[in-house]
Design a protein around this motif. Structure first.
Motif, short mmCIF file in Angstrom:
data_model
loop_
_atom_site.label_atom_id
_atom_site.label_comp_id
_atom_site.label_asym_id
_atom_site.label_seq_id
_atom_site.Cartn_x
_atom_site.Cartn_y
_atom_site.Cartn_z
N PRO A 1 42.30 43.12 32.84
CA PRO A 1 42.28 42.14 33.92
C PRO A 1 41.09 42.31 34.86
CG PRO A 1 44.09 43.69 34.21
CD PRO A 1 43.54 43.91 32.85
N TYR B 1 38.53 39.39 35.87
CA TYR B 1 38.28 39.06 37.28
C TYR B 1 36.78 39.05 37.58
CZ TYR B 1 38.39 39.40 42.38
OH TYR B 1 38.19 39.19 43.71
N ARG C 1 48.06 36.40 40.09
CA ARG C 1 46.93 35.63 39.55
C ARG C 1 46.04 36.46 38.64
NH1 ARG C 1 43.42 33.66 37.28
NH2 ARG C 1 41.88 32.09 37.91
N TRP C 2 45.78 37.71 39.03
CA TRP C 2 44.78 38.50 38.33
C TRP C 2 45.32 39.72 37.58
CZ3 TRP C 2 40.55 35.99 37.59
CH2 TRP C 2 40.12 35.05 38.52
#
Length: 297
Positions: A89, A93, A119-120
């Motif tokens: 992740p 990002y 979200r991330w």
């Protein structure tokens, strides 16, 4: 039966001596050897924890506990100070935001901000999703692990006691497709054995983790089914050594193996969902110092 370090070292030597040098998705390059087997008898309490370098066994057990929750977000792992899944992740990002954030700051934000983590921190439908919440195509989900426990209790001679994570339809959405793919179980004389097929194994970093995680899983499943642990049989498909791990591999092979430790559960958990890292006790582990090696993403 050969010791854990003897079996681990034999596979490492086979890769170094006979492995095929390959260019692969990470760009780092590997030496790859296809098709290996290791067997470990867990019935006397000993577990396959490599002694040639220090293995962070608690991280491996925490990872297995995380899989069993069905979670696909790194937030619970990072909160428990486990950063082994952060690379994927974090890379996403950085690529999508153009922000050159370091891992420490990224993990701080994951823990502190639930919306940011949502979200991330997602990895897609990886292990836990498939093990505990496999979509049945009819609007429901299948808990494969619960089914395994039920069969171990009710039909221990069944040839269908297994679970896996290779959901073809979901593969494109996963940060990393499952490496340890299929866990099949066999009961004999009150002992639970496990055959684990792993399609891809980073032998320097990943294999020692996977052996510990599978051993912890066997202890938990055996306890839940009223059995005792038997054999762990590990089959590796593409078992490889990254080219930036070769020096570290030679250093490990130069070290004298030490006795295998013992792992036990110090509490009988109410269910497979009730285990905590504090329930595991490892004794007699006296490894050589850790050897630094980078993860290929």
């Amino acid at each position: 039966m050969a010791s854990v370090d003897d079996q681990y070292g034999a596979i490492l030597r086979a890769i170094l001596e006979h492995g095929d040098v390959r260019t692969e998705r990470t760009g780092v390059g590997t030496r790859s050897f296809f098709g290996v087997t290791a067997r470990f008898d867990l019935s006397n309490g000993e577990v396959p924890v490599v002694s040639g370098k220090r293995v962070a066994w608690k991280l491996a057990v925490k990872e297995m506990l995380w899989f069993l929750t069905g979670s696909t977000n790194i937030r619970p792992l990072v909160t428990s100070k486990v950063g082994i899944w952060t690379d994927w992740p974090l890379a996403r990002y950085r690529a999508e935001t153009g922000t050159d954030i370091d891992q420490t700051e990224f993990e701080r934000k994951i823990v502190a901000d639930e919306a940011f983590a949502a979200r991330w921190g997602e990895l897609g439908p990886v292990y836990g999703k498939q093990w505990r919440r496999w979509d049945d195509g009819k609007g429901g989900v299948i808990d494969q692990v619960a089914t395994v426990i039920r069969l171990l209790r009710e039909a221990p001679t069944s040839r269908r006691i297994l679970f896996h994570g290779w959901n073809v339809a979901d593969l494109p959405e996963m940060a990393l497709p499952p490496c340890h793919m299929v866990y099949q179980f066999f009961v004999r004389d009150g002992k639970l054995s496990c055959l684990l097929f792993q399609r891809s194994a980073d032998h320097f970093l990943g294999t020692p983790f996977n052996w510990v995680g599978a051993s912890a899983l066997m202890l938990m499943l055996a306890q839940q089914a009223g059995l005792t642990p038997g054999e762990l049989i590990w089959n590796g498909g593409d078992v490889h050594l990254y080219l930036n791990h070769v020096e570290q591999a030679h250093e490990l092979l130069s070290r004298t193996p030490r006795p295998a430790p013992r792992l036990r559960l110090i509490r009988h958990a109410a269910s497979i969902d009730d285990y905590r890292i504090e329930d595991f006790e490892l004794t007699g582990y006296d490894p050589h110092p850790a050897i630094k090696a980078d993860v290929a993403v």
